[in-house]
Motif scaffolding. Structure first.
Motif, PDB file in Angstrom:
ATOM      1  N   VAL A 269     -22.994 -53.429 -32.545  1.00 17.17           N
ATOM      2  CA  VAL A 269     -23.950 -52.750 -31.656  1.00 17.17           C
ATOM      3  C   VAL A 269     -25.306 -53.457 -31.601  1.00 17.17           C
TER       4      VAL A 269
ATOM      5  N   ALA B 183     -25.213 -48.653 -27.077  1.00 16.08           N
ATOM      6  CA  ALA B 183     -25.888 -49.887 -27.504  1.00 16.08           C
ATOM      7  C   ALA B 183     -26.711 -50.463 -26.362  1.00 16.08           C
TER       8      ALA B 183
ATOM      9  N   GLU C 199     -27.171 -52.182 -36.568  1.00 19.60           N
ATOM     10  CA  GLU C 199     -25.850 -51.595 -36.833  1.00 19.60           C
ATOM     11  C   GLU C 199     -25.805 -50.943 -38.210  1.00 19.60           C
TER      12      GLU C 199
ATOM     13  N   LEU D  34     -27.976 -45.081 -30.862  1.00 21.59           N
ATOM     14  CA  LEU D  34     -26.835 -45.795 -31.459  1.00 21.59           C
ATOM     15  C   LEU D  34     -25.969 -44.852 -32.288  1.00 21.59           C
TER      16      LEU D  34
ATOM     17  N   GLY E 128     -32.340 -55.663 -31.887  1.00 23.07           N
ATOM     18  CA  GLY E 128     -31.123 -55.099 -32.459  1.00 23.07           C
ATOM     19  C   GLY E 128     -30.708 -55.687 -33.792  1.00 23.07           C
TER      20      GLY E 128
END
Length: 354
Positions: free
Chosen positions: A85, A244, A268, A67, A264
């Motif tokens: 992301v 991502a 971010e 990422l 996820g």
């Protein structure tokens, strides 16, 4: 003093210093617990695979490192962050597992469609997500955080919708390989290494890195110089979407399921922190990909260290927030001016005494 000053001005000083500091904390902790001082660095083979805390950091930090590649380019080109992301990772999981399991199925041991179809379509969807974000930022001039806020909230919801709000399990050995081991080596480490190597080679042997930094420094001047600023920013967001998707591929395979609620989640924030910890300015312009990668693994090392110290997963974000505050303060112009004045006063005092 001049040597130390030159050292601190190096772009990799902050990420390397942070990594060394985390390692020293682990050394002190091991000594306090009566373990070998270098236990953190010990790597052994257990049950035919590599084992050790350092391997765990490299393995678990793979998604953040992937990422960080896309986030570095986005920050440099657009002077903003892509906060979608984590949700895009979740969306990849929903699309991929839904195709592989078949719509409506939640627990399968055979593929409804070929593995490459599931992975390919999943990555294509994440690239489209990056294209959508990039269009809003580059052509509609919407502030990056606001533009990516759309997919931050909608991406995970779309993934849940595709999976009928259920966890879809794909219990096929070939699907689990990407998140497990190839021989004795954790596959996520290999995937992250390949992504880092490809990004480094592209940035080193093409003019893309120069174009991105030029647009980030001054978009209007770059456009006058002949660069298509909008297309460069758009490309950076597409790359970020692809990263991502690749991170989602690793995370999904690791748990061989589409847990769209958790895959996820808050990643971010770690990606943005990795870029900042890598010595890159969140205001865009020049970037250092190596610093971001070191920052990514430093964040994972911090997380691993916190768990070793008995800090729960619910409390860990508090300590990460402290790290963010320190980084922001160190990078602030008043702080830089203060340290410059402090070093200049000490240097002047040394000359006077001499």
């Amino acid at each position: 003093m001049s040597t130390f000053k030159k050292l601190t001005q190096k772009r990799l000083f902050l990420p390397i210093f942070s990594m060394i500091l985390v390692m020293l904390i682990n050394v002190v902790y091991d000594i306090a617990c009566g373990n070998a001082p270098l236990s953190f660095f010990m790597i052994t083979i257990k049950n035919g695979v590599l084992y050790g805390r350092l391997i765990d950091v490299l393995n678990r930090g793979s998604e953040i490192a992937i990422l960080a590649i896309g986030m570095t380019l986005v920050v440099s080109a657009s002077a903003g962050t892509d906060i979608s992301v984590g949700s895009v990772m979740s969306l990849y999981a929903g699309v991929c597992c839904m195709l592989l399991a078949g719509y409506g199925e939640v627990n399968v041991s055979t593929y409804a469609h070929p593995l490459l179809v599931g992975i390919g379509v999943g990555l294509l969807v994440t690239c489209i997500c990056g294209l959508f974000n990039g269009f809003l930022v580059a052509y509609l001039n919407i502030q990056p955080m606001v533009a990516t806020l759309i997919l931050w909230s909608a991406g995970r919801a779309i993934g849940l919708l595709l999976c009928n709000s259920q966890i879809v399990y794909v219990r096929v050995p070939s699907f689990q390989v990407i998140g497990s081991y190839v021989g004795f080596m954790p596959t996520p480490i290999i995937v992250a290494a390949v992504c880092i190597a490809v990004a480094s080679l592209v940035l080193r042997f093409t003019a893309l890195g120069t174009y991105i930094q030029s647009v980030g420094i001054n978009k209007r001047a770059s456009r006058i110089a002949g660069f298509n600023s909008a297309k460069i920013i758009l490309l950076c967001y597409v790359i970020c979407g692809l990263c991502a998707g690749l991170a989602g591929m690793v995370a999904t395979s690791r748990i061989y399921s589409a847990d769209t609620n958790n895959i996820g989640l808050n990643m971010e924030l770690d990606a943005i922190l990795a870029v900042a910890l890598g010595g890159n300015s969140l205001g865009g312009g020049k970037f250092n990909l190596a610093g971001s990668i070191i920052g990514a693994y430093t964040i994972q090392a911090i997380t691993t260290t916190l768990y070793a110290l008995g800090v729960s997963s619910a409390q860990a974000p508090v300590f990460k927030a402290i790290v963010v505050i320190l980084i922001v303060v160190i990078q602030a112009e008043p702080a830089k001016d203060f340290f410059k004045k402090l070093t200049s006063k000490k240097a002047a005092k040394g000359v006077t005494q001499a």
